[in-house]
Write an enzyme that holds these catalytic residues in place. Structure first.
Site, PDB file in Angstrom:
ATOM      1  N   SER A  41       0.867  -1.175   0.000  1.00  0.00           N
ATOM      2  CA  SER A  41       0.000   0.000   0.000  1.00  0.00           C
ATOM      3  C   SER A  41       0.903   1.225   0.000  1.00  0.00           C
ATOM      4  O   SER A  41       1.673   1.437   0.938  1.00  0.00           O
ATOM      5  CB  SER A  41      -0.872  -0.005   1.265  1.00  0.00           C
ATOM      6  OG  SER A  41      -1.217   1.323   1.592  1.00  0.00           O
ATOM      7  N   HIS A  80      -0.969  -1.381  -4.486  1.00  0.00           N
ATOM      8  CA  HIS A  80      -2.261  -0.979  -3.932  1.00  0.00           C
ATOM      9  C   HIS A  80      -2.222   0.523  -3.646  1.00  0.00           C
ATOM     10  O   HIS A  80      -1.335   1.006  -2.940  1.00  0.00           O
ATOM     11  CB  HIS A  80      -2.492  -1.772  -2.647  1.00  0.00           C
ATOM     12  CG  HIS A  80      -3.776  -1.518  -1.943  1.00  0.00           C
ATOM     13  ND1 HIS A  80      -4.947  -2.210  -2.230  1.00  0.00           N
ATOM     14  CD2 HIS A  80      -4.104  -0.661  -0.940  1.00  0.00           C
ATOM     15  CE1 HIS A  80      -5.913  -1.788  -1.427  1.00  0.00           C
ATOM     16  NE2 HIS A  80      -5.438  -0.841  -0.637  1.00  0.00           N
ATOM     17  N   ASP A  89      -4.322   3.798  -2.137  1.00  0.00           N
ATOM     18  CA  ASP A  89      -5.432   4.163  -1.261  1.00  0.00           C
ATOM     19  C   ASP A  89      -5.865   5.596  -1.506  1.00  0.00           C
ATOM     20  O   ASP A  89      -5.131   6.531  -1.190  1.00  0.00           O
ATOM     21  CB  ASP A  89      -4.996   4.012   0.201  1.00  0.00           C
ATOM     22  CG  ASP A  89      -4.839   2.559   0.590  1.00  0.00           C
ATOM     23  OD1 ASP A  89      -5.827   1.817   0.487  1.00  0.00           O
ATOM     24  OD2 ASP A  89      -3.721   2.164   0.978  1.00  0.00           O
ATOM     25  N   MET A 120      -8.286   8.538  -0.465  1.00  0.00           N
ATOM     26  CA  MET A 120      -9.120   8.958   0.674  1.00  0.00           C
ATOM     27  C   MET A 120      -9.562  10.395   0.469  1.00  0.00           C
ATOM     28  O   MET A 120      -8.735  11.246   0.115  1.00  0.00           O
ATOM     29  CB  MET A 120      -8.321   8.871   1.967  1.00  0.00           C
ATOM     30  CG  MET A 120      -7.789   7.498   2.262  1.00  0.00           C
ATOM     31  SD  MET A 120      -6.933   7.491   3.837  1.00  0.00           S
ATOM     32  CE  MET A 120      -6.247   5.836   3.828  1.00  0.00           C
ATOM     33  N   HIS A 150      -7.953   1.470  -4.395  1.00  0.00           N
ATOM     34  CA  HIS A 150      -8.949   1.292  -3.325  1.00  0.00           C
ATOM     35  C   HIS A 150      -9.564   2.656  -3.027  1.00  0.00           C
ATOM     36  O   HIS A 150      -8.907   3.521  -2.449  1.00  0.00           O
ATOM     37  CB  HIS A 150      -8.204   0.710  -2.111  1.00  0.00           C
ATOM     38  CG  HIS A 150      -9.028   0.562  -0.876  1.00  0.00           C
ATOM     39  ND1 HIS A 150      -8.466   0.335   0.360  1.00  0.00           N
ATOM     40  CD2 HIS A 150     -10.366   0.593  -0.660  1.00  0.00           C
ATOM     41  CE1 HIS A 150      -9.410   0.244   1.272  1.00  0.00           C
ATOM     42  NE2 HIS A 150     -10.580   0.408   0.686  1.00  0.00           N
ATOM     43  N   MET A 202     -11.667   5.067  -1.074  1.00  0.00           N
ATOM     44  CA  MET A 202     -12.352   5.331   0.199  1.00  0.00           C
ATOM     45  C   MET A 202     -12.936   6.728   0.073  1.00  0.00           C
ATOM     46  O   MET A 202     -12.370   7.713   0.564  1.00  0.00           O
ATOM     47  CB  MET A 202     -11.342   5.239   1.359  1.00  0.00           C
ATOM     48  CG  MET A 202     -10.958   3.808   1.682  1.00  0.00           C
ATOM     49  SD  MET A 202      -9.455   3.685   2.649  1.00  0.00           S
ATOM     50  CE  MET A 202      -8.259   3.700   1.326  1.00  0.00           C
ATOM     51  N   ASP A 239      -7.006  -6.131   3.838  1.00  0.00           N
ATOM     52  CA  ASP A 239      -6.289  -4.855   3.914  1.00  0.00           C
ATOM     53  C   ASP A 239      -6.378  -4.299   5.334  1.00  0.00           C
ATOM     54  O   ASP A 239      -7.477  -4.039   5.839  1.00  0.00           O
ATOM     55  CB  ASP A 239      -6.956  -3.886   2.920  1.00  0.00           C
ATOM     56  CG  ASP A 239      -6.256  -2.542   2.815  1.00  0.00           C
ATOM     57  OD1 ASP A 239      -5.247  -2.322   3.502  1.00  0.00           O
ATOM     58  OD2 ASP A 239      -6.751  -1.704   2.023  1.00  0.00           O
TER      59      ASP A 239
HETATM   60  C1  DX5 Z   1      -6.269   1.786   5.323  1.00  0.00           C
HETATM   61  C2  DX5 Z   1      -5.703   1.474   3.951  1.00  0.00           C
HETATM   62  C3  DX5 Z   1      -4.620   0.424   3.958  1.00  0.00           C
HETATM   63  C4  DX5 Z   1      -3.424   0.762   4.777  1.00  0.00           C
HETATM   64  C5  DX5 Z   1      -2.674  -0.468   5.126  1.00  0.00           C
HETATM   65  O1  DX5 Z   1      -7.386   2.593   5.185  1.00  0.00           O
HETATM   66  O2  DX5 Z   1      -6.718   1.007   3.091  1.00  0.00           O
HETATM   67  O3  DX5 Z   1      -4.280   0.023   2.648  1.00  0.00           O
HETATM   68  O4  DX5 Z   1      -2.567   1.676   4.185  1.00  0.00           O
HETATM   69  O5  DX5 Z   1      -1.647  -0.132   6.008  1.00  0.00           O
HETATM   70  P1  DX5 Z   1      -1.172  -1.103   7.184  1.00  0.00           P
HETATM   71  O6  DX5 Z   1      -0.646  -2.347   6.519  1.00  0.00           O
HETATM   72  O7  DX5 Z   1      -0.123  -0.310   7.858  1.00  0.00           O
HETATM   73  O8  DX5 Z   1      -2.364  -1.403   8.050  1.00  0.00           O
HETATM   74 ZN    ZN Z   2      -6.329   0.012   1.056  1.00  0.00          ZN
END
Ligand code: DX5
Ligand code: ZN
Length: 234
Positions: A20, A45, A47, A49, A78, A80, A185
């Protein structure tokens, strides 16, 4: 790349660890991606947000575009964010190969899955720890991937919530559930990855377990070891 090609690469790579990028050094993105290649990772991956669906901001379309220029690896994006359907086309054009969005962020998951399918890339649904898995059962025919959050979406570095694991057997045994790639995740590290693997998980997202380690290859090897796999030398 096409949905079929992405799924072929991901299936071939399972059990696969997906870094990630949330915790990577964005000031040295090119070097970071190079190091991840050298460490043997097969997919990344990302993220996204929005500060609304989750109480944190990360990055959006321009970073997906930037990463796309630096690698041929499938990009697992991903989302969010609220109203993901508005941005599906833009993320696909930016170079996403797989988009997952949160069931909690939309009124109806089906039109979003259809919109992803229409772009020609792979897609799936993500669920936060507290969300009941039964709410997505009717849409599994359009899911390539099912992403179970083992922390509440929003931040890296949180502790693994073990009780989410039962969702995987539920989906695997549901109609249309047997061909779906299972992804987890949040809080994945050498202590927790084995439990997820035992539940049949295919794709393991890891942030801190990679980016807070000095050597990405060694971190990758240690995680793979816990799931009975090894890292092909590149
Ligand atoms: C959380 C993200 C994850 C996160 C994982 O909202 O979707 O992908 O970055 O990080 P770790 O492995 O540190 O939990
Ligand atoms: Zn994620």
């Amino acid at each position: 790349m096409s949905r079929e090609k992405t799924l072929e690469i991901l299936r071939e790579a399972t059990p696969a660890i997906l870094p990630s990028l949330l915790l990577c050094d964005f000031g040295n993105l090119e070097r970071e991606i190079e190091k991840l290649h050298e460490a043997g990772f097969k997919s990344l991956h990302l993220d996204v947000m929005d500060g609304v669906f989750v109480p944190n901001f990360s990055y959006g379309i321009t970073i997906v575009e930037a990463v796309r220029k630096l690698t041929d690896m499938p990009l697992d994006v991903h989302l969010m964010m609220v109203e993901p359907q508005k941005y599906v086309q833009q993320f696909a054009s930016a170079g996403a190969d797989l988009i997952t969005f949160h069931a909690e962020a939309v009124d109806d998951t089906r039109p979003v899955l259809e919109a992803i399918r229409e772009t020609g890339i792979a897609g799936g649904i993500a669920l936060n720890p507290g969300t009941d898995v039964s709410m997505i059962e009717n849409d599994l025919d359009l899911c390539d991937v099912f992403l179970v959050m083992s922390v509440n979406a929003g931040f890296g570095g949180q502790s693994f919530i073990e009780s989410v694991l039962e969702k995987f057997s539920h989906i695997r045994n549901a109609p249309n559930g047997d061909r779906i790639l299972l992804e987890i995740d949040g809080g994945i590290n050498t202590d927790t990855i084995g439990q997820a693997h035992a539940m049949g998980v295919d794709l393991f997202v890891a942030g801190s377990a990679i980016f807070r380690q000095p050597d990405y290859r060694a971190a990758h090897d240690r995680l793979l070891e816990q799931v009975g796999a090894s890292n092909e030398r590149v």
